[in-house]
Design a protein around this motif. Structure first.
Motif, short mmCIF file in Angstrom:
data_model
loop_
_atom_site.label_atom_id
_atom_site.label_comp_id
_atom_site.label_asym_id
_atom_site.label_seq_id
_atom_site.Cartn_x
_atom_site.Cartn_y
_atom_site.Cartn_z
N SER A 265 0.93 -1.04 0.24
CA SER A 265 0.06 -0.14 -0.19
C SER A 265 0.87 1.38 0.12
O SER A 265 1.88 1.34 0.54
CB SER A 265 -0.96 -0.12 1.43
N CYS A 266 0.48 2.27 -0.56
CA CYS A 266 1.49 3.37 -1.10
C CYS A 266 1.76 4.01 0.44
O CYS A 266 0.74 4.63 1.02
CB CYS A 266 0.73 4.44 -2.06
N PHE A 267 2.70 4.44 0.57
CA PHE A 267 3.40 4.98 1.83
C PHE A 267 3.22 6.32 1.93
O PHE A 267 3.29 7.31 2.73
CB PHE A 267 4.79 4.45 2.35
N LYS A 268 3.13 6.90 0.70
CA LYS A 268 2.95 8.41 0.46
C LYS A 268 1.52 8.87 0.67
O LYS A 268 1.22 9.70 1.71
CB LYS A 268 3.40 8.85 -0.97
N CYS A 269 0.64 8.16 0.14
CA CYS A 269 -0.86 8.77 0.31
C CYS A 269 -1.62 7.77 1.03
O CYS A 269 -2.73 7.96 1.46
CB CYS A 269 -1.25 8.75 -1.04
N GLY A 270 -1.15 6.74 1.65
CA GLY A 270 -1.77 5.51 2.56
C GLY A 270 -2.66 4.75 1.73
O GLY A 270 -3.52 4.09 2.36
N ASP A 272 -4.80 6.04 -0.80
CA ASP A 272 -5.73 6.87 -1.43
C ASP A 272 -5.59 7.52 -2.94
O ASP A 272 -6.36 7.76 -3.82
CB ASP A 272 -5.91 8.07 -0.71
N GLY A 273 -4.20 7.07 -3.40
CA GLY A 273 -3.90 7.35 -4.64
C GLY A 273 -3.29 8.62 -4.77
O GLY A 273 -3.63 9.78 -4.37
N CYS A 274 -1.98 8.53 -5.51
CA CYS A 274 -1.21 9.75 -5.45
C CYS A 274 -0.33 9.62 -6.81
O CYS A 274 -0.34 8.62 -7.44
CB CYS A 274 -0.47 10.14 -4.29
N SER A 275 0.53 10.60 -6.78
CA SER A 275 1.29 10.49 -8.16
C SER A 275 2.46 9.34 -8.02
O SER A 275 2.66 8.90 -8.89
CB SER A 275 2.28 11.75 -8.57
N LEU A 276 2.75 9.18 -6.83
CA LEU A 276 3.85 7.96 -6.56
C LEU A 276 3.38 6.68 -7.13
O LEU A 276 4.04 5.78 -7.72
CB LEU A 276 4.52 8.05 -5.17
N CYS A 277 2.14 6.42 -6.41
CA CYS A 277 1.45 5.02 -6.98
C CYS A 277 0.49 5.13 -7.96
O CYS A 277 -0.22 4.32 -8.32
CB CYS A 277 0.63 4.64 -5.62
N LYS A 278 0.60 6.28 -9.10
CA LYS A 278 0.19 6.27 -10.12
C LYS A 278 -1.39 6.19 -9.84
O LYS A 278 -2.21 5.52 -10.55
CB LYS A 278 0.30 5.47 -11.21
ZN LIG Z 1 0.25 6.86 -3.33
#
Ligand SMILES: [Zn+2]
Lengths: 347, 801
Positions: A265-270, A272-278
């Motif tokens: 799970s994306c550690f930047k947005c937790g 929710d979806g962000c640029s790091l996890c596209k």
């Molecule tokens: Zn993310």
């Protein structure tokens, strides 16, 4: 003049000089002058022989009182002067504490080494050994022993630097697994293999003809896919934070069956979806699977009796994700402005 | 693989799922969806119009002023720059207010003439230029004449569609066809598959009356099917077919070629169409090429073949390179009337060899290489015949010409449910397993508690029990798998002594101020042995990507010097780097290069820099030497290391030394030669490289404490005048030798080489410490020992001051 009178006069004189002494040297002169062996008070004591015997004790006591008094005043003055001297010295020695300190030479580990050692130490604590092997490999260990016979279409996945028809620069660290299995002769295996690998890629922001992988291999009786998932879950939480969740997606590698890819799970947005996890909430971290029976068999294991799992990832990818590095070439340029950012702890 | 959802829906019910939701389901089940593209994205308010009038723009040669009919009261004036615009065409128009991927359209004036929007090319609708049919690639797209004015061109073109881009792993070549994807999606959604229709009317004539077939290479070509279609009219394909091909990433050509490509995408079975009349002989012979045989392929290039290349011939000369590309001599053209459709099974390895050999890779060759479904060779040929009859007015001759030695039996896998659960660490019921396999359309039976599975031939990847484990697991869902840890004998784990000591070496070097560098193992031929501690035959790549990365290095120093140079060029005043990595020397008995782990370092600039207090010290030889000595001390080898003057090409001849460990040369240290420094833009720069493996293999004794001396030591100083070339280490050795057991320590404390000395001489001063741990020394004892020292020095021509 009566002796007593003389004594008082001496006392007044001494006290006046003590009070006038501006430093310890002057004070010492006063001490020597009045209390020393050749001083007037000593002279007075010496002259007491001339007095009548009955006056001597009284006079002696009087001299001692005066002597005592002068000594005390002198000591007090001495202490005062010393304190003053220290005070002056302290004032003189005062510094600007905000000036920079003398820098100590410090170096640091390369960020990839940092990542590798962190992973190594985690798995060592779970009973793994660290296995290493040659970077120039035989086609056999790099491909054939890993269920990639000559002409296998999956060989296209990796463009290889060949030295000769049978010798190549390893394209993965998996040949270390093949060699370890062969050496263990049927015994249980629990290893982590970090190392350098090579592919025919043009160097750019996301490709490097030389890069690093780290793989793990466990072979024993009754090893299951659930064991793989549990191990990867622990790894993900340790490397990327306790809140991380993992998910497995089916994939394909010639040396494992079933094969999966692991996302965290994306550690930047937790998530929710962000640029790091596209915008997916998930980040692809590694490939894994259950060791293919052909691989076990080729290394002398009976796939009916033992099973195993393997996983592998790119060191650069982990370091890039962990530290937000945006260009793989940074790891090989050795710019001190880059390297010097990795010496501090993160906890 | 690009999958149009509109097309996919012909075979399987997509349950009205949002494309993104469907994509996620496909990804989670095993085929990664790399992209979801809405073909109509960014476009709205487009309209079909008819060009009613066209006059040249008075001010601009290349522009035309058109009057376009939208079914409204008045015609609308639009200026168009396309060379192919003509009266009577039905065209795609973006009127003011419309949106195109390139932006919003506004009313404009072009060289003084009002233009109410623009007439569009397909490129302006976001379609890649290489997919646009050739005749429209330089201009506007012309819609069929029957298209109604005022209609929505996106609807007419079938662009209200979404395309999924599948990233296929090599094992899933079954999904290189729409049908294969349909089976996969059907399994995921528990839906049945609707197969394409194959019915058509056969003519009275037989294909075998027209065509004879012989296969002389049945290993490379175990199956060949040919059909003959007469009276074909070669023309543009209907719009729906063109749109599907473009969505799949294929450029439309004409109805015959488009049909073969359509079936390639639909079935994953490559087809080839020959012009029967151009074939000329009424015969097809499949054989291996003769050495040096030539063919001009469709791309108008002459190819020279060898005996490993499979060719299709007309009995005389090659007319196609099997599975790779057709020949120009038998190509279908506008005047073609009779077509031969080839549907064949060519062996993957053979096609792979030839396509690599000729440098020709295509959608067709990729599918042959991965292995076709042997049971689709015939249906694909039938489907092509049907479509040629429907779309090109063809008359299909009865039957086919067939050669068939292909094994089409499905692979049988017998697997126990316990095995599946043991591998997964789960408890999936037998019923659940059976139901998953049925969703995949696998033939499955249960008997004696075992699963008997016949995997369909389209799934060439299903061969062994573990493959069934994977099918069950991926459709059951990996989320359902438990998280456990391996049980069994616990192993201690840990680093080997070598690995542990290597970490110590690294952290020592970092502690004294060096950054760890990583540089490339591949270097140029010229740098591969530069500064090398030892050289052996070099290892070179067969096909390097560049000369700069062609050879494996035998020294770490060149790339470290490059790194120092890189940093200095970017204003770094100090650089201190080290690297631990392998060098590659000669060959071992195993036939691989000897990989020897080395440690190397480079330092340049200031070692001490505390500017505001005026303290600054440049790096020098002794800074780096001190680092090396400290390292050996850290490893318990302080007494085993020695330095000896040496010369190494590229290093300063007066400032270079060998590092000796127990008398054996294991390293070098020195200043870069001034010319090397200059060439690299460096000031005074020092380097070292040592054989780390040789250092770490020396084991040290257990650490036992030596009692701290309780009695005072006696110190004596000696100043010596010696020749400038005399090594301090030699003097120290003489002193230690002569001083006996009482002499515990010798240290250089002064060196003078200035102009007060006689020419060629220098003064070295030593401080000597005498002591005994258990008692106080007497003057007589020290004098006696010291006299021996002085005597020995005098004998060695050292002048005592
Ligand atoms: Zn993310």
């Amino acid at each position: 003049m009566a002796m007593e009178e003389q004594l008082n006069l001496l006392k007044e004189e001494a006290l006046a000089k003590i009070a006038a002494a501006a430093n310890s040297k002057e004070l010492n002169d006063v001490r020597v002058a009045y209390l020393g062996k050749k001083g007037p008070i000593t002279d007075l004591l010496k002259g007491m022989g001339k007095l009548p015997a009955e006056e001597r004790p009284k006079m002696g006591a009087l001299v001692n009182v005066v002597r005592q008094e002068v000594t005390e005043v002198l000591e007090a003055r001495a202490q005062l002067l010393e304190e003053k001297a220290i005070q002056e010295q302290l004032e003189k020695e005062s510094i600007d504490v905000t000036l920079p300190g003398r820098p100590l030479k410090v170096g640091s580990k390369h960020p990839l080494t940092k990542v590798v050692e962190e992973i190594e130490d985690l798995f060592i604590s779970m009973g793994y050994e660290i296995a290493e092997g040659p970077e120039v490999e035989k086609d056999y260990y790099n491909f054939e022993a890993l269920n990639l016979p000559k002409g296998h279409p999956a060989r296209d996945m990796q463009d290889t630097f060949y030295i000769s028809e049978e010798i190549l620069l390893r394209t993965q660290t998996s040949p270390v697994q093949a060699r370890t299995m062969e050496k263990k002769q049927g015994a249980a295996v629990k290893i982590i293999c970090p190392g350098k690998v090579f592919r025919r890629d043009n160097d750019d922001a996301t490709h490097s003809h030389q890069f690093n992988q780290i793989e793990g291999l466990v072979i024993s009786e009754n090893i299951t896919m659930s064991d793989l998932k549990g191990t990867l879950d622990l790894f993900a939480k340790k490397m990327f934070g306790q809140e991380r969740e993992i998910r497995l997606r089916p994939s394909f590698f010639p040396f494992t069956e079933p094969s999966v890819e692991m996302d965290i799970s994306c550690f930047k947005c937790g998530g929710d979806g962000c640029s790091l996890c596209k915008k997916t909430g998930w980040i692809e971290i590694l490939g894994a699977g259950m060791v293919h029976p052909n691989v076990l068999e080729m290394a002398g294991y009976d796939p009916k009796k033992v099973s195993g799992f393997a996983f592998g990832m790119g060191q650069e990818r982990i370091a890039m994700l962990k530290h937000g590095v945006d260009d793989i070439r940074h790891f090989y340029t050795n710019d001190v402005r880059f390297l010097s950012q990795f010496h501090r702890t993160e906890q | 693989m690009l999958v149009s959802l509109k097309w996919l829906e012909q075979y399987v019910d997509l349950q009205g799922l949002e494309p993104a939701v469907l994509a996620e389901k496909i990804t989670r089940a095993g085929i990664e969806v790399d992209g979801v593209a809405d073909l109509a994205e960014g476009m709205k308010k487009l309209m079909v119009g008819e060009v009613k009038e066209k006059v040249k723009h008075p001010e601009a040669d290349k522009l035309n002023i058109c009057q376009v009919d939208f079914g409204e009261e008045e015609l609308s004036q639009i200026v168009c720059g396309a060379p192919n615009v003509a009266v009577g065409q039905k065209v795609i128009v973006a009127r003011p207010g419309a949106h195109l991927p390139g932006g919003k359209i506004k009313k404009a004036k072009l060289r003084g003439e009002v233009s109410n929007g623009m007439i569009c090319s397909l490129q302006e609708l976001g379609i890649e230029g290489k997919l646009v049919p050739k005749e429209y690639s330089e201009g506007i797209f012309v819609l069929p004449a029957e298209t109604p004015v005022g209609a929505d061109p996106l609807e007419v073109l079938g662009l209200y569609d979404t395309v999924l881009e599948l990233g296929l792993t090599p094992n899933r070549s079954d999904a290189m066809s729409m049908l294969g994807v349909a089976y996969e999606v059907g399994a995921i959604l528990s839906e049945d598959i609707k197969l394409p229709e194959l019915d058509y009317k056969e003519s009275a004539e037989k294909a075998s009356d027209y065509l004879k077939l012989r296969v002389d290479a049945s290993v490379e070509n175990p199956m060949y099917v040919a059909k003959v279609v007469k009276n074909v009219k070669v023309a543009e394909s209907p719009l729906w077919l063109q749109q599907r091909l473009m969505a799949a990433g294929v450029r439309p050509h004409n109805n015959v070629v488009d049909v073969t490509n359509y079936i390639l995408m639909e079935y994953g079975q490559p087809l080839h169409a020959f012009d029967y009349d151009r074939l000329g002989t009424g015969e097809i012979v499949v054989r291996l090429a003769n050495e040096g045989e030539k063919i001009t392929t469709l791309d108008d290039k002459e190819r020279t073949l060898n005996t490993k290349n499979l060719v299709i011939t007309n009995g005389k000369e090659p007319v196609a390179v099997a599975g790779v590309m057709g020949g120009l001599n038998s190509e279908v053209h506008d005047g073609t009337t009779t077509v031969v459709i080839e549907s064949a099974y060519f062996e993957g390895l053979s096609v792979r060899y030839t396509s690599k050999d000729l440098g020709l890779r295509s959608d067709a060759s990729a599918r042959f290489e991965k292995g076709l479904d042997p049971n689709r060779v015939i249906p694909a040929a039938e489907r092509a015949a049907k479509l040629l009859a429907e779309l090109a007015g063809g008359e299909v001759l009865a039957g086919s010409v067939v050669f068939d030695e292909l094994d089409k039996t499905p692979s049988k896998v017998i697997v126990s449910p316990d095995f599946i659960n043991a591998r997964l660490g789960m408890k999936i019921s037998l019923d659940d397993m059976v139901s998953i396999l049925k969703r995949l359309k696998f033939d499955v039976e249960t008997a004696n508690g075992m699963l008997y599975v016949d995997a369909p031939t389209r799934r060439q990847d299903i061969k062994i029990e573990e493959d069934i484990v994977e099918e069950i697991a991926r459709l059951y869902g990996y989320d359902e798998i438990l998280t456990t840890m391996p049980i069994g004998e616990s192993t201690p784990g840990g680093l080997t002594a070598y690995q542990a000591k290597r970490r110590i070496v690294r952290s020592y070097l970092e502690g004294v101020g060096l950054y760890q560098a990583l540089t490339y193992s591949l270097t140029s031929d010229a740098l591969s042995q530069k500064y090398a501690l030892e050289t052996a035959s070099v290892t070179k790549l067969l096909m390097p990507m560049s000369e700069e990365r062609s050879t494996l290095r035998q020294s770490l120093i060149p790339h470290l010097v490059e790194a120092a140079s890189y940093n200095v060029a970017r204003q770094a005043d100090t650089v201190a780097l080290y690297e631990v990595d392998s060098v590659f020397l000669g060959l071992t008995e195993e036939g691989l290069p000897l990989e020897e782990e080395h440690v190397a370092a480079v330092i340049t600039g200031n070692w001490l820099d505390h500017a505001w207090q005026g303290e600054q010290k440049k790096v020098d030889f002794f800074v780096l030497k001190g680092i090396i000595e400290g390292l050996f001390d850290r490893l318990g080898l302080a007494d085993a290391v020695a330095f000896e003057r040496a010369t190494v090409a590229g290093l300063h001849p007066g400032r270079t030394a060998s590092v000796l460990l127990n008398g054996k040369r294991i390293g070098l240290i020195g200043q870069l030669h001034p010319t090397e420094q200059k060439a690299n833009g460096l000031k005074e720069t020092y380097v070292m490289e040592m054989n780390l493996a040789a250092i770490l293999e020396v084991s040290t004794e257990a650490l036992v404490y030596v009692p701290v001396p309780r009695f005072p030591s006696m110190s004596r100083d000696i100043a010596l005048v010696v020749d400038r070339s005399t090594a301090a280490a030699d003097l120290e050795a003489i002193i230690r030798q002569a001083g006996g057991t009482l002499l515990k320590d010798v240290r250089v404390f002064d060196l003078y080489e200035g102009d007060k000395m006689e020419e060629g001489k220098k003064s070295v001063a030593f401080s000597l410490q005498y002591f005994e741990p258990e008692r106080t020394l007497t003057d007589e004892e020290v004098v006696a020992a010291h006299d021996e020292v002085l005597k020995a020095l005098a004998e060695a021509n050292a002048q005592i001051r």
